[in-house]
Design a protein around this motif. Structure first.
Motif, mmCIF file in Angstrom:
data_model
loop_
_atom_site.group_PDB
_atom_site.id
_atom_site.type_symbol
_atom_site.label_atom_id
_atom_site.label_comp_id
_atom_site.label_asym_id
_atom_site.label_seq_id
_atom_site.Cartn_x
_atom_site.Cartn_y
_atom_site.Cartn_z
ATOM 1 N N ARG A 98 -80.719 10.240 -25.825
ATOM 2 C CA ARG A 98 -80.647 9.681 -24.834
ATOM 3 C C ARG A 98 -81.520 8.318 -24.514
ATOM 4 N N TYR A 144 -74.872 3.879 -30.015
ATOM 5 C CA TYR A 144 -75.559 4.459 -28.119
ATOM 6 C C TYR A 144 -76.516 3.350 -28.370
ATOM 7 N N ALA A 165 -72.445 12.191 -26.079
ATOM 8 C CA ALA A 165 -72.605 10.737 -25.487
ATOM 9 C C ALA A 165 -70.758 10.158 -25.687
#
Length: 306
Positions: free
Chosen positions: A260, A300, A293
């Motif tokens: 991330r 993302y 996620a």
């Protein structure tokens, strides 16, 4: 340069049965803006990936109901924008709610858990920058939950500056960071006596350090159990009891957390992020990341760019 890689020697005085000295690595801190002496992002803890209002220009990290256990030398500061939750830190629980500032002191084993949809700003200052400016965070013990309008206002000022094109952006952000840390250090020191660290918490820190040191490699339960000086059976049982996760799930969560951060910086391709985080292949990375996620790595990264 800020946020240099850090290694820690775990001595056998922490766990006498660990007789071999090894080099362990703290949680990796990836800074999207290397010119700044702090990491800054906006975290959302929600089971629904679609329910997400993100401040413009601030990196986003998404989680499910809870973050993963971690520990590091730098202090960590949160400003709660929405919701309620609990900080678990070195075996203690601290409840917080919207408007609170939450502090994690150096080397505390911690994670946060949401009671409802939770979002907050995160600042992780570089300890070297603070020490040069006469604030030694290794000797600082802050209250874990702080109610302060002044602290909240400083967080919001930092968020606004972070997303701005101000010609003095870097200087103003450094000044605001120092103002925030000095405010907290001056007015909100903890008067709680430190609890003796249990053997299980000390062991957990060793386990996390070992995993972080080998995150890009294949990691087996036998290897981690050996680092923790436990049999594989006892290690897996104790690990599940402490974290609520299997070892594989925990490692995948750590890898997704690193992914991330790398995806939000936008500097690497998805395939490069996959390799940098220790995933064997792109399809497995995509599947695990989607489970973690709520969206694919590509989606993302696109969301973080908006």
């Amino acid at each position: 340069m800020y946020f240099q890689a850090t290694k820690l020697l775990i001595f056998n005085t922490i766990l006498p049965e660990v007789t071999k000295l090894e080099s362990f690595v703290f949680e990796s801190h990836q800074n999207a803006d290397g010119a700044l002496p702090f990491i800054f992002h906006y975290d959302v803890l929600s089971e629904n990936a679609a329910d997400c209002s993100v401040p413009e220009g601030v990196p986003l990290l998404r989680y499910g109901k809870r973050c993963i256990y971690n520990w590091h030398e730098n202090i960590e500061l949160l400003y709660i924008v929405k919701g309620e939750g609990t900080l678990f830190s070195d075996g203690r629980r601290f409840s917080f709610r919207e408007g609170d500032t939450v502090a994690v002191n150096s080397l505390e084993l911690h994670f946060t858990e949401a009671l409802n949809e939770l979002s907050y700003f995160v600042i992780i200052p570089d300890r070297g920058f603070l020490k040069v400016n006469s604030v030694d965070t290794s000797a600082l013990s802050l209250k874990h939950v702080i109610t302060s309008e002044e602290s909240g206002a400083l967080f919001l000022r930092i968020a606004k500056l972070y997303a701005s094109n101000d010609s003095l952006r870097e200087a103003k952000l450094k000044a605001a960071l120092l103002e925030l840390v000095i405010l907290l250090a001056d007015s909100f020191k903890s008067d709680e006596a430190a609890l003796p660290q249990s053997k299980s918490l000390a062991r957990m820190k060793i386990i996390i350090s070992y995993i972080n040191a080998h995150l890009e490699e294949h990691i087996s339960a036998d290897e981690v159990a050996r680092a923790a000086a436990l049999s594989k059976y006892h290690f897996l049982r104790e690990f599940k009891k402490l974290t609520g996760m299997t070892l594989v799930s925990f490692i995948n969560n750590l890898r997704c957390e690193k992914a991330r951060s790398l995806l939000s910086s936008g500097e690497l391709s998805v395939s490069e992020v996959c390799s940098a985080c220790g995933f064997d292949n792109a399809s497995y990375f995509t599947r695990v990341f989607r489970e973690n996620a709520g969206m694919t790595p590509s989606d993302y990264r696109a969301m973080c760019r908006r």
